[in-house]
Design an enzyme around this catalytic site. Structure first.
Site, PDB file in Angstrom:
ATOM      1  N   ASP A  57       0.856  -1.186   0.000  1.00  0.00           N
ATOM      2  CA  ASP A  57       0.000   0.000   0.000  1.00  0.00           C
ATOM      3  C   ASP A  57       0.893   1.238   0.000  1.00  0.00           C
ATOM      4  OD1 ASP A  57      -1.833   2.005   0.318  1.00  0.00           O
ATOM      5  OD2 ASP A  57      -2.832   1.118   2.062  1.00  0.00           O
ATOM      6  N   ALA A 122      -6.573  15.442 -16.902  1.00  0.00           N
ATOM      7  CA  ALA A 122      -7.310  16.591 -17.434  1.00  0.00           C
ATOM      8  C   ALA A 122      -8.399  17.051 -16.471  1.00  0.00           C
ATOM      9  CB  ALA A 122      -7.915  16.240 -18.789  1.00  0.00           C
ATOM     10  N   TYR A 152     -11.137  14.193  -7.006  1.00  0.00           N
ATOM     11  CA  TYR A 152     -10.071  13.651  -7.849  1.00  0.00           C
ATOM     12  C   TYR A 152      -9.221  14.746  -8.490  1.00  0.00           C
ATOM     13  CZ  TYR A 152      -7.932  10.898 -11.631  1.00  0.00           C
ATOM     14  OH  TYR A 152      -7.052  10.299 -12.500  1.00  0.00           O
ATOM     15  N   GLU A 194     -14.837   1.491 -14.727  1.00  0.00           N
ATOM     16  CA  GLU A 194     -14.480   1.592 -16.142  1.00  0.00           C
ATOM     17  C   GLU A 194     -14.814   2.973 -16.700  1.00  0.00           C
ATOM     18  OE1 GLU A 194     -18.676  -0.197 -16.052  1.00  0.00           O
ATOM     19  OE2 GLU A 194     -16.885  -0.131 -14.805  1.00  0.00           O
ATOM     20  N   ALA A 196     -15.600   5.450 -20.332  1.00  0.00           N
ATOM     21  CA  ALA A 196     -16.623   5.380 -21.375  1.00  0.00           C
ATOM     22  C   ALA A 196     -16.308   4.411 -22.514  1.00  0.00           C
ATOM     23  CB  ALA A 196     -16.908   6.777 -21.924  1.00  0.00           C
TER      24      ALA A 196
END
Length: 330
Positions: A57, A122, A152, A194, A196
């Site tokens: 970790d 981005a 994030y 997941e 797109a």
């Protein structure tokens, strides 16, 4: 600058991009590779027995020192992240990744690492500049004044600044790339993390196999994105790591598509048409995002250029194979 006998560690090597990076460095003949990830071995996307594989970790400071010990180069691709569905609903978990980069930078400073790569995103870009689907491609300076993706994006922007200050104050040679929607084989395509391209491929494959030709699409299909195939990402990472650009730099495709156009491409690859059930309450992110590649083109006389259709065909084939294997096993 780097001999193939020098130590190179990839943090997050059990994940999608990290696994591809270890595989690529191995193909090039680097003989002292170390791969580090939190996941148990069975969950690594790529595993090589001739690599020094460590399951640790990296939020723990001691693990970071062990990871970078005797290593010349460090690639930090480790983070708790996923697609929009994950990052919108797990902001605290995303923020905790700040511990990974902070402790790795401290270890790199103290252990004499020669060069340190950080994978930003981005999602650091100011949301006010991404309100239109007809997006003006984002330049590196558009990250400020700061208004990134909550959770994030803030973690990524803060960690970029940490890299800058460790370079300025302690002489750690840091390099930072802002990834724009990386996709390809050997990555997450179900379970909620997941992105797109993989999600659309999976949904259309399942629709084709079941004979029920309809899928759920998050949003109304008009939001725009660019998607970079993983091979372009690998090339860009290594150009940036070897280069002299010390400021954060875009690493993404400039081929802009709507989500509806992404669906159409995958339909064409699959050879079917599907009914689209639009879920307007699902996580969707900003209205539009595209990469301005002026800086990377000027610095390296190169920018990501693998067409979306080409990359999607390879991704579709891999996901189709994985789903077929799981059905056979059942």
């Amino acid at each position: 600058m780097l001999n193939k006998s020098d130590g190179v560690v990839v943090c997050g090597a059990g994940g999608f991009i990290g696994g591809h990076l270890i595989a690529d460095l191995r193909r090039q003949g680097y003989s002292r590779l170390r791969a580090v990830d939190l996941k148990p071995r069975a969950e690594w996307y790529q595993w090589f027995d001739d690599v020094d594989n460590l399951i640790m970790d990296l939020k723990d400071k001691e693990s970071c020192y062990r990871a970078v010990q005797d290593q010349a180069w460090v690639f930090n691709l480790a983070a708790d992240m996923g697609g929009m569905g994950f990052i919108e609903n797990n902001k605290a978990l995303c923020m905790l990744s700040v511990l990974i980069n902070t402790h790795l930078l401290m270890a790199a400073r103290d252990c004499g690492v020669k060069r340190f790569f950080y994978s930003s995103s981005a999602c650091v870009y100011n949301g006010e500049k991404q309100k239109s689907a007809d997006i003006v491609p984002l330049k590196e300076e558009d990250a400020y004044p700061a208004m990134p993706e909550d959770g994030y994006g803030w973690e990524k922007l803060f960690s970029e600044r940490m890299c800058r200050h460790f370079r300025e104050d302690f002489g750690v040679e840091t390099r930072v790339a802002r990834f724009h929607n990386v996709y390809g084989p050997n990555g997450t395509f179900d379970g909620g993390r997941e992105k797109a391209p993989a999600a659309i491929c999976r949904k259309i494959i399942e629709a084709k196999l079941s004979g029920k030709h309809e899928i759920e699409v998050w949003g109304d299909g008009t939001r725009t994105r660019s998607f970079m195939y993983v091979d372009d990402c690998l090339k860009g990472i290594q150009l940036i790591m070897r280069g002299d650009v010390v400021e954060p730099i875009n690493l993404g495709s400039s081929e802009l598509v709507t989500i509806n156009e992404l669906v159409e491409l995958v339909e064409d690859i699959a050879g079917i048409k599907v009914k689209r059930n639009y879920n307007l309450s699902a996580p969707q992110g900003v209205n539009g995002r595209n990469s301005d590649n002026t800086m990377i083109q000027e610095a390296f006389d190169w920018a990501p250029d693998i067409p979306l259709r080409v990359g999607l065909e390879k991704t579709y084939d891999w996901i189709h194979g994985e789903i077929s294997k799981s059905l056979q096993a059942a």
